[in-house]
Design an enzyme around this catalytic site. Structure first.
Site, short mmCIF file in Angstrom:
data_model
loop_
_atom_site.label_atom_id
_atom_site.label_comp_id
_atom_site.label_asym_id
_atom_site.label_seq_id
_atom_site.Cartn_x
_atom_site.Cartn_y
_atom_site.Cartn_z
N GLU A 1 0.83 -1.21 0.00
CA GLU A 1 0.00 0.00 0.00
C GLU A 1 0.86 1.26 0.00
OE1 GLU A 1 -2.37 0.23 3.53
OE2 GLU A 1 -3.57 1.92 2.80
N LYS B 1 -9.24 2.62 -2.32
CA LYS B 1 -9.50 2.02 -1.01
C LYS B 1 -10.86 2.47 -0.48
CE LYS B 1 -7.04 1.24 3.38
NZ LYS B 1 -5.79 1.55 4.13
N CYS C 1 -5.40 -3.16 2.09
CA CYS C 1 -5.30 -3.30 3.55
C CYS C 1 -6.66 -3.41 4.24
CB CYS C 1 -4.48 -2.15 4.11
SG CYS C 1 -3.71 -2.53 5.70
#
Lengths: 547, 547
Positions: free
Chosen positions: B41, B112, B148
């Site tokens: 990330e 994200k 994540c």
């Protein structure tokens, strides 16, 4: 409807004290014949409680306090701010809520929709955004209850390189549907000198856009770094500010939303006077809320410590300020004399403690270790740190809080010795550029010479080596401060700053100094914030990186 | 599909260096016959850039770097992490994105959805959450690209007094629709010893729930306080961890998602060993990434400074560690002897600089000011601060970074002198409780006596007055640490902690000490984080309040 605006100064987590203040205001509003009394955002807890919001007991006590205040609401309604547990299955644990209290009970709850999470604001850390909209109804009127940022949906993003607006939702669009009679906005909006009119513009714009009166209640008082300036207002449906409460102090006013009468506004004050008032309040509340009365600081004869001393005297009284004059072999006679003159002008207790003996003792201890090395910044730092030890000794022995005197220009470029002149419980001037420091001095001397003229006019110097001047290694402050403002407040790139006409080499040097001294500011005292971008928790930079 | 997991150590903002590392790994993956190479990330910028994300130039450079890496992707695809401007009219300026690169170009972008904004995470400050879902397609396979937290939708809220789950959306639910062949999760997940298995459990659960293989790539390396431990994994559709990359160092591995072969896992290590490895990496990267090589610290003969010295030697080499022994009149002979023995065991340069002369010089300077007062903590602090000046003199003169040796137990209760033994550029042990300090010492001595036995077994003392012991004013560390853990890591209320069987008076005293010393920790050095709740930017408490 007759509405009372209760602009109060809260202590974070002081449920007992905040509750007493608020029920007192409920009583006062009742006596003034008000139908409704409005408090500010998170008034029950004080704004902002940070991670205390993660403690169950804290939330339970806040809930209890809301119910206690509700019980005092008979024959009158109140709107108070407090956190509230999110009962839904998903999302953050809490809402940031406004409670509408009447008839001894909680009548309705209105959650905050737009959660500022930028600069000094951190609300999404703790709160779930609201997505359900309803108005409160009382005595036949419909009230659109909003919380601070809820009216700021049209603001651009904080960093303006996108052209977007920050939020996807407009709470007022949602609340306009049921055709409310007026809007209440409970707020916790801190002072910053370069946004002073923005807040009013936003409110006036909303009143005009929806042709609806707005009751806006802000808190006042300082919470460590953040200084809330009050200035609550009532704006009529035409977008006129009809009532305005005081700045930087508690105030109370009752207004008939249907018939507000003549305008009652506060006197217009200048930028420097506002900064001055903010800093005095910042010092006073830091001490008062932490349970301290007395301050100490070192007077160098320079302008920063002089300004700090004047502010401390205004905030705490001359009898509560004690200073040390800490001359070294590099201190000029006039510095000592200027410092002494200032102390006498202010009628504060001062002692002179020469530092040469301890500096010599340190250097003696280091002789063999430093053999073959040259004098450099190390020896200058020893002087600054020896002064720091003396000042902390006064602080420890007599229970004084040491005030830090670093200004924003120094802080930005890393001029200042860690564990030396960077010491202190509160950095009073850390958000005031040096050019504004001179303006503050003129403001303080407007009636009589409080700060010795020589302190103001002599070339700034740290006096850590012979004939040292700040301009030996820095550009003139007029230039430095403009570069710093462009880089820090405006977030411009080196290229853009050069485009303003500054010497590229100077720009690069200044920016390098800012970037390479993050580690120092990381350990700095909390800084009273007066600008739109202060060093501290509103500006988080990686300590280690290559950018 | 043959996928390479590139677990790398990035420097924040070092676009040049990060890019070189990543294109190097692309090349290596190509040579290993991989179809796809996966990075972590925000790999292009390093995680986490904080408010550098508000700088236009920073974002522009990140974009350019993504395009540069894309150009190296011919005959192979790559997934890299970088910020990306939000082109919509509303919302935050940026997305936290994964870029799918192939044929020299950006093929698709995946933003994200779940933005952690709690503890040390601050992503909603900068990023807009994603709300559009699509899979990447390459060589006939569909890849669900997640970032994540996107797989952590089922975690409970960080503070567990609500029963809610933290997020409203499940990215995997959305992505499961198009029936992907495998999931990629690019991550930046820091180490903490009390969550070590949680991460694997979350991933295994998701693999099982959707019966889908997961390629999980974490970064390694320390970014000031945060220590990323790597440990990237490939999990098969049955939820078995089949491949596991190294911990606390860079690693690279290629796996065929359809036919992963035999399990290759890392050796199991204990909690104390992991803490040890984390701290060594934390020191090494702080120095390396900041461009420093050498450390200094004060050896007292006590266990905290001994542990710090051992870690520094492991991280930087004995030739890069230089210590001072700074005895005062209260230092016992055995302390000096133990410190000297440790320095000799470690083969590090040491000097003995007695501090009594400077302490006397300070006290002489204060004689008249302190007339009529009694000896108290002031005089103890002068000793600690005199030591601080000597250590900073070495740091300034020779360019060493001073390591702070305060442990978490002390830090929590405010044992430590501001501008004295709280000095330092990095607090190595600030997240390690004293009871674990003893365990670390035993671990370090497992093969031979590095730390003198006497240092480990003698009763802890600050030696700032005659016969002082830590237990004079603190409970035994076994008790203290349990109370602290309950209060800090578990966020329990005083009542709940007493309910565990501790003396209510002791509990109240300890909690009061924690709450009243926030102002000290505010100015502490950055602390290497190894627990789930370290002091520092993951725990924000108001400095002034009444709670």
């Amino acid at each position: 409807m007759k509405v009372a605006l209760a602009q109060l100064n809260y202590i974070i987590g002081d449920f007992e004290g905040n509750c007493d203040k608020m029920t007192g205001a409920v009583e006062r509003a009742k006596q003034a014949g008000a139908d409704l009394v409005v408090f500010s955002e998170l008034s029950v807890t004080g704004y902002y409680p940070h991670d205390l919001l993660e403690k169950k007991e804290f939330i339970r006590m806040a809930e209890e306090t809301v119910r206690r205040i509700a019980r005092s609401c008979r024959g009158i309604a109140a709107i108070v701010g407090a956190p509230r547990i999110n009962d839904n299955e998903r999302g953050k644990t809490l809402y940031n809520s406004a409670f509408f209290l009447a008839d001894g009970k909680i009548q309705s709850v209105h959650n905050k929709t737009l959660l500022p999470t930028y600069d000094v604001f951190d609300e999404y850390r703790h709160f779930e955004p609201n997505s359900e909209f309803h108005v409160a109804e009382y005595k036949g009127e419909r009230i659109a209850v909003t919380i601070c940022e809820d009216l700021w949906d049209e603001q651009p993003t904080a960093n303006e390189f996108g052209k977007n607006k920050l939020y996807r939702i407009s709470p007022m669009e949602e609340l306009a549907g049921p055709n409310p009679d007026f809007v209440v906005n409970i707020s916790a909006s801190p002072f910053s000198y370069n946004q002073e009119n923005w807040r009013k513009d936003v409110l006036v714009h909303k009143a005009k856009k929806y042709h609806i009166p707005i009751v806006y209640v802000n808190q006042t008082g300082a919470q460590t770094e953040l200084i809330f300036d009050g200035g609550s207002v009532f704006i009529d449906a035409g977008g006129e500010i009809v009532k305005e409460l005081k700045y930087f102090e508690e105030d109370f006013l009752t207004v008939d939303t249907g018939n507000p009468g003549d305008a009652e506004l506060q006197p217009v004050t200048g930028r420097i006077e506002k900064i001055h008032d903010a800093l005095v309040l910042g010092i006073r509340d830091y001490f008062g809320k932490a349970g301290f009365r007395q301050a100490t600081l070192g007077l160098s004869g320079g302008i920063d410590s002089a300004i700090t001393a004047v502010l401390a005297v205004e905030a705490l009284g001359a009898e509560n300020v004690r200073v040390l004059l800490l001359p070294s072999r590099y201190s000029s006679d006039h510095s000592l004399e200027d410092a002494r003159q200032l102390a006498e002008n202010l009628k504060i207790k001062y002692d002179i403690v020469p530092i040469q003996e301890v500096v010599d003792a340190f250097e003696k201890g280091l002789t063999s270790l430093f053999e073959g090395t040259r004098q450099d910044i190390t020896e200058e730092n020893i002087q600054a740190r020896a002064r720091g030890i003396y000042l902390m000794a006064i602080s420890n022995k007599f229970g004084h809080i040491l005030l830090n005197t670093t200004n924003k220009s120094e802080c930005a470029v890393g001029y200042g010795t860690l564990y030396g002149d960077m010491n202190g419980g509160l950095a009073v001037l850390g958000d005031v550029y040096k050019t504004d420091i001179f303006r503050l001095a003129r403001f303080m001397n407007r009636e009589r010479e409080v700060i010795p003229e020589n302190t103001i006019v002599k070339p700034p110097s740290a006096e850590l080596r012979p004939d040292q001047k700040d301009t030996d290694s820095l550009p003139e402050y007029e230039i430095l401060d403009e570069i710093l403002f462009s880089f820090i407040e405006q977030n411009l790139s080196p290229g853009e700053i050069e485009g303003k006409g500054f010497d590229p080499e100077v720009v690069r040097k200044v920016i390098r100094m800012v970037n390479t001294t993050e580690y120092k500011r990381f350990q700095a005292a909390p800084i009273l914030r007066v600008s739109s971008k202060a060093f501290g928790f509103g500006r988080k930079m990686p300590l280690v990186g290559r950018y």
